[in-house]
Write a protein that holds these residues in place. Structure first.
Motif, PDB file in Angstrom:
ATOM      1  N   PRO A 201      -8.563  -6.980 -26.053  1.00 51.15           N
ATOM      2  CA  PRO A 201      -9.133  -8.098 -25.470  1.00 51.15           C
ATOM      3  C   PRO A 201      -9.821  -8.233 -24.096  1.00 51.15           C
ATOM      4  N   ILE A 202     -10.840  -8.870 -24.219  1.00 51.42           N
ATOM      5  CA  ILE A 202     -11.525  -8.734 -22.857  1.00 51.42           C
ATOM      6  C   ILE A 202     -10.698  -9.599 -21.584  1.00 51.42           C
ATOM      7  N   ASP A 203     -10.674  -9.065 -20.524  1.00 49.41           N
ATOM      8  CA  ASP A 203     -10.259  -9.729 -19.466  1.00 49.41           C
ATOM      9  C   ASP A 203     -11.274 -10.698 -18.868  1.00 49.41           C
ATOM     10  N   LYS A 204     -11.302 -11.932 -18.857  1.00 49.62           N
ATOM     11  CA  LYS A 204     -12.202 -12.746 -18.271  1.00 49.62           C
ATOM     12  C   LYS A 204     -12.715 -12.513 -16.947  1.00 49.62           C
ATOM     13  N   ALA A 205     -11.787 -11.806 -16.266  1.00 50.42           N
ATOM     14  CA  ALA A 205     -11.932 -11.910 -14.623  1.00 50.42           C
ATOM     15  C   ALA A 205     -13.047 -10.475 -14.498  1.00 50.42           C
ATOM     16  N   THR A 206     -13.063  -9.557 -15.445  1.00 56.71           N
ATOM     17  CA  THR A 206     -13.966  -8.356 -15.225  1.00 56.71           C
ATOM     18  C   THR A 206     -14.948  -8.465 -16.499  1.00 56.71           C
ATOM     19  N   GLY A 207     -14.654  -9.170 -17.429  1.00 60.45           N
ATOM     20  CA  GLY A 207     -15.735  -9.096 -18.767  1.00 60.45           C
ATOM     21  C   GLY A 207     -15.494  -7.739 -19.329  1.00 60.45           C
ATOM     22  N   GLN A 208     -14.520  -6.786 -19.007  1.00 59.30           N
ATOM     23  CA  GLN A 208     -14.080  -5.596 -19.798  1.00 59.30           C
ATOM     24  C   GLN A 208     -12.742  -5.909 -20.565  1.00 59.30           C
ATOM     25  N   PRO A 209     -12.491  -4.588 -21.628  1.00 54.97           N
ATOM     26  CA  PRO A 209     -11.128  -4.653 -21.957  1.00 54.97           C
ATOM     27  C   PRO A 209     -10.171  -4.257 -20.778  1.00 54.97           C
ATOM     28  N   ARG A 210      -8.939  -4.507 -21.150  1.00 57.49           N
ATOM     29  CA  ARG A 210      -7.995  -3.956 -20.220  1.00 57.49           C
ATOM     30  C   ARG A 210      -7.472  -2.647 -20.403  1.00 57.49           C
ATOM     31  N   GLY A 211      -6.404  -2.182 -20.171  1.00 61.11           N
ATOM     32  CA  GLY A 211      -6.244  -0.595 -20.260  1.00 61.11           C
ATOM     33  C   GLY A 211      -4.986  -0.225 -19.657  1.00 61.11           C
ATOM     34  N   TYR A 212      -4.787   1.157 -19.382  1.00 62.73           N
ATOM     35  CA  TYR A 212      -3.670   1.388 -18.839  1.00 62.73           C
ATOM     36  C   TYR A 212      -4.130   2.331 -17.732  1.00 62.73           C
ATOM     37  N   VAL A 213      -3.000   2.384 -16.730  1.00 63.06           N
ATOM     38  CA  VAL A 213      -3.109   3.348 -15.426  1.00 63.06           C
ATOM     39  C   VAL A 213      -1.776   4.597 -15.545  1.00 63.06           C
ATOM     40  N   VAL A 214      -2.251   5.682 -15.525  1.00 68.07           N
ATOM     41  CA  VAL A 214      -1.386   6.794 -15.181  1.00 68.07           C
ATOM     42  C   VAL A 214      -1.137   6.871 -13.744  1.00 68.07           C
ATOM     43  N   LEU A 215       0.225   6.779 -13.246  1.00 67.52           N
ATOM     44  CA  LEU A 215       0.470   7.022 -11.705  1.00 67.52           C
ATOM     45  C   LEU A 215       1.273   8.297 -11.600  1.00 67.52           C
ATOM     46  N   GLU A 216       1.015   8.758 -10.311  1.00 66.15           N
ATOM     47  CA  GLU A 216       1.760   9.950  -9.783  1.00 66.15           C
ATOM     48  C   GLU A 216       1.821  10.151  -8.438  1.00 66.15           C
ATOM     49  N   VAL A 217       2.657  10.815  -8.016  1.00 63.12           N
ATOM     50  CA  VAL A 217       2.594  11.044  -6.477  1.00 63.12           C
ATOM     51  C   VAL A 217       1.365  11.722  -5.931  1.00 63.12           C
ATOM     52  N   ALA A 218       0.685  11.523  -4.835  1.00 67.33           N
ATOM     53  CA  ALA A 218      -0.444  12.063  -4.622  1.00 67.33           C
ATOM     54  C   ALA A 218      -0.227  13.236  -4.053  1.00 67.33           C
ATOM     55  N   GLY A 219       0.719  13.430  -3.233  1.00 68.98           N
ATOM     56  CA  GLY A 219       1.197  14.696  -2.343  1.00 68.98           C
ATOM     57  C   GLY A 219       2.160  15.533  -3.349  1.00 68.98           C
ATOM     58  N   ALA A 220       2.429  16.614  -2.840  1.00 73.59           N
ATOM     59  CA  ALA A 220       3.360  17.726  -3.512  1.00 73.59           C
ATOM     60  C   ALA A 220       4.657  16.981  -3.453  1.00 73.59           C
ATOM     61  N   GLU A 221       5.074  16.558  -2.185  1.00 72.78           N
ATOM     62  CA  GLU A 221       6.412  15.932  -1.934  1.00 72.78           C
ATOM     63  C   GLU A 221       6.438  14.201  -2.110  1.00 72.78           C
ATOM     64  N   PRO A 222       7.553  13.916  -2.316  1.00 72.60           N
ATOM     65  CA  PRO A 222       7.742  12.478  -2.222  1.00 72.60           C
ATOM     66  C   PRO A 222       7.986  12.143  -0.936  1.00 72.60           C
ATOM     67  N   GLY A 223       7.847  10.610  -0.440  1.00 71.94           N
ATOM     68  CA  GLY A 223       8.218  10.302   0.855  1.00 71.94           C
ATOM     69  C   GLY A 223       9.436  10.926   1.524  1.00 71.94           C
ATOM     70  N   SER A 224       9.593  10.836   2.819  1.00 73.62           N
ATOM     71  CA  SER A 224      10.729  11.718   3.444  1.00 73.62           C
ATOM     72  C   SER A 224      11.316  10.638   4.338  1.00 73.62           C
ATOM     73  N   LEU A 225      12.793  10.707   4.425  1.00 74.76           N
ATOM     74  CA  LEU A 225      13.107   9.825   5.346  1.00 74.76           C
ATOM     75  C   LEU A 225      12.872   9.909   6.932  1.00 74.76           C
ATOM     76  N   ASN A 226      12.294  11.344   6.893  1.00 77.51           N
ATOM     77  CA  ASN A 226      11.890  11.644   8.468  1.00 77.51           C
ATOM     78  C   ASN A 226      10.200  11.127   8.800  1.00 77.51           C
ATOM     79  N   ALA A 227       9.705  10.355   7.589  1.00 82.85           N
ATOM     80  CA  ALA A 227       8.274  10.052   7.715  1.00 82.85           C
ATOM     81  C   ALA A 227       8.326   8.900   8.619  1.00 82.85           C
ATOM     82  N   PRO A 228       7.053   8.991   9.594  1.00 84.44           N
ATOM     83  CA  PRO A 228       7.005   8.037  10.631  1.00 84.44           C
ATOM     84  C   PRO A 228       6.918   6.401  10.021  1.00 84.44           C
ATOM     85  N   LEU A 229       7.300   5.475  10.812  1.00 85.16           N
ATOM     86  CA  LEU A 229       6.985   4.049  10.393  1.00 85.16           C
ATOM     87  C   LEU A 229       5.461   3.755  10.477  1.00 85.16           C
ATOM     88  N   SER A 230       4.774   3.172   9.652  1.00 89.59           N
ATOM     89  CA  SER A 230       3.597   2.745   9.769  1.00 89.59           C
ATOM     90  C   SER A 230       3.526   1.488  10.568  1.00 89.59           C
TER      91      SER A 230
END
Length: 405
Positions: A201-230
């Motif tokens: 079904p068309i999403d009224k906001a985009t005029g396109q069907p909906r869909g799905y997103v496959v998500l993965e960690v971008a880097g080789a390692e997940p976040g570390s406790l030693n990572a700096p605060l942003s």
């Protein structure tokens, strides 16, 4: 004898009954499907997602504090792409959902079940086959999947909604939806083909069907406790970034060839950024004590010596604008192509020299670069589908997911 007053009717709800198209996760049949999926080794997504939200399940370090000293994602941190107040009112589109993931360090691959004009059975079969392949992959632990779907197709109340996939039972061709609105519907199993059709079904906001997103960690390692605060965050959303990108493009096209050196380039861009109603890069509320000392160190670098921060009414703001310019003109930015190569090379050399001993500020530049890239990709995705970035629909007509229907 006094009589008890009549109870006042209340317009409140506690859950909805699942329609026949959905099999409750906790039912006997739901447990049977769960056991089958477990035997097929198709439950990795479930064990990843069951305890927490997607970003926390990937162990992505939010690089900012949640409560006390703890760093943990909650929904109030998802402020990239569109303001949280707008999301709470109007919800998100599929490209905006992917944008949020990319802003926070995930790789997001969007798939929409686009149909040709005839809506051929062959194309539908091809789309479902790819959907099954992706379900199989994430259910075996290669990332995770979030669906953007219409509740109406499932026989539920409401319409547009997002929820992650928890499992795939191949033998029965069923998919487990971990509904994020547990106050309304529990988790449930539905046929794979019905899940696919719910994205059409068309999403009224985009005029396109909906869909799905496959998500993965971008880097080789997940976040570390030693990572700096942003310590900083980009305050732009997709619409304001599109506007700023356009004005900066025109500015660079008109001045780059006549700009003799890096100092002149910086002054031109600083003047443009200073005229904006809101600074595009600002300190996080939790960084009030940590950021100024870093900016003091930055002020002593060769790059900062080229900008008039000392005479500025707000020196720290000028230094933050300078860091933002480094993100604007990073090698991954389209804007960098508008700067003559010798000038860009000189700027990069100065940046490397200046940030060599300030790794925290280099992290801030990299974070801003990533956020700007996610915003740009969101805009390009919407525009390729025929919607102007930031103008996907008037207020109140975007897909409501925050105020779940």
């Amino acid at each position: 004898m006094a009589t008890a007053p009549k109870l006042v009717a209340q317009r409140t709800f506690y859950k909805r009954p699942l329609p026949p198209s959905c099999i409750a996760f906790t039912s006997k049949e739901g447990k049977r499907l769960f056991a089958k999926a477990l035997a097929e080794d198709n439950l990795e997504s479930y064990f990843l997602l069951a305890p927490q939200m997607i970003l926390n399940s990937f162990e992505v370090d939010p690089q900012r504090k949640w409560k006390g000293g703890w760093r943990w994602y909650d929904q109030d941190m998802l402020d990239c792409c569109r303001p949280l107040t707008a999301v709470e009112t109007d919800g998100l589109t599929l490209p905006e959902f992917a944008c949020l993931a990319r802003c926070n360090g995930l790789r997001a691959t969007v798939t929409s079940p686009l149909l040709d004009s005839s809506g051929s059975a062959a194309q539908r079969a091809e789309g479902i086959a790819k959907f099954r392949d992706d379900l199989r992959a994430v259910s075996k632990g290669r990332g995770t999947m979030a669906l953007s779907y219409s509740r109406k197709t499932l026989g539920q109340t409401g319409d547009g909604h997002f929820s992650p996939v928890g499992a795939f039972c191949e033998e029965d061709d069923m998919v487990l939806i971990l509904d994020v609105a547990r106050f309304k519907y529990p988790s449930y199993w539905i046929p794979v083909e019905l899940a696919y059709d719910s994205m059409l079904p068309i999403d009224k906001a985009t005029g396109q069907p909906r869909g799905y997103v496959v998500l993965e960690v971008a880097g080789a390692e997940p976040g570390s406790l030693n990572a700096p605060l942003s310590l900083t965050s980009v305050t732009l959303n997709k619409s304001s970034w599109a506007s700023l990108h356009s004005s900066l493009s025109r500015l660079l096209l008109s001045t780059s060839k006549s700009t003799p050196d890096v100092s002149s380039l910086l002054l031109t861009l600083l003047s443009h950024l200073s005229a904006l109603p809101t600074s595009p890069l600002s300190a996080r509320p939790t960084a009030s004590s940590a950021l100024p000392p870093l900016l003091d160190s930055f002020s002593l670098t060769p790059l900062a010596s080229l900008v008039p921060f000392a005479s500025s009414p707000d020196p720290n703001s000028t230094l933050l604008h300078t860091l933002f310019i480094l993100a604007l003109l990073s090698p991954r930015s389209q804007l960098s192509a508008l700067v003559p190569s010798p000038l860009l090379s000189s700027l990069q050399t100065l940046a490397d020299q200046s940030l060599e001993h300030l790794p925290q500020l280099r992290e801030e530049v990299d974070s801003a670069t990533r956020q700007l890239g996610a915003l740009g990709e969101c805009c390009r995705s919407e525009e390729s589908n025929g919607a102007a970035c930031g103008c996907a629909g008037p207020p109140g007509q975007q897909d409501p997911i925050a105020r779940v229907e």
